[in-house]
Design an enzyme around this catalytic site. Structure first.
Site: not given
Ligand code: G3D
Length: 176
Positions: A66-67
């Site tokens: 998700q980064r």
């Protein structure tokens, strides 16, 4: 760490990206201090800027999971002169994830034609993949039409291959 440049005189931006645990923090410590230190996977550390020399700064990002959604990514991609993508060459199980992450970054409009250096890290370990294997897993030959790219082995832990790699990055930028 921190911002080493002011808005009027922005140095050439080199992005250092890779999945978590690829060895970015270790590499950054090496470049910063010439010695290795204990690293911890804190997000704060992995988002930073280091001045390599007067004209070049290095910004570091984790690009796992998700980064990739980090909102201010675009700002860094925009001005970048080269991408250094670090992979853990012993981690066969995450090569597909690394390949996807790399593809996603390079498909950004701001990365069009920007030269790529892949660092196959952890070459000091006996089970590391060969350069050819890493290159194929990351599908690097598919980028040949779009940009200059190179792949080199290194050991961030031992500091091996780093100087050579960043000299090559400087060359890629000059040629571009
Ligand atoms: P990251 O910043 O990309 O998330 P780190 O990765 O720099 O935190 O490195 C993750 C782990 O890999 C660390 O081990 C670190 O010591 C190790 N590592 C990094 N580079 C090398 C290398 O070239 N060779 C070897 N053998 N190990 C390396 P720990 O045990 O602290 O998780």
């Amino acid at each position: 760490m921190g911002q080493h440049f002011n808005k009027n005189q922005k140095p050439a931006q080199v992005l250092l990206m890779g999945l978590d645990s690829a060895g970015k923090s270790t590499l950054l410590f090496r470049l910063q201090q010439g010695v290795t230190m204990e690293t911890s996977p804190t997000v704060g550390f992995n988002v930073g800027t280091l001045e390599l020399d007067k004209r070049t700064s290095l910004t570091v990002w984790d690009v796992g999971g998700q980064r990739t959604m980090r909102p201010n990514w675009k700002y860094y991609l925009e001005g970048s002169k080269a991408l250094v993508f670090v992979v853990d060459s012993t981690d066969r199980s995450r090569m597909a994830e690394a390949q996807k992450a790399l593809k996603r970054i390079l498909s950004d409009e701001n990365m069009k034609g920007v030269p790529l250096m892949v660092l196959a890290n952890k070459k000091d370990l006996p089970n590391s993949m060969t350069i050819r294997e890493v290159s194929n897993q990351l599908e690097l030959p598919s980028y040949t039409d779009q940009r200059s790219w190179e792949i080199q082995g290194c050991s961030a832990l031992q500091g091996l291959g780093l100087q050579q790699a960043f000299l090559s990055v400087a060359k890629l930028i000059r040629k571009h």
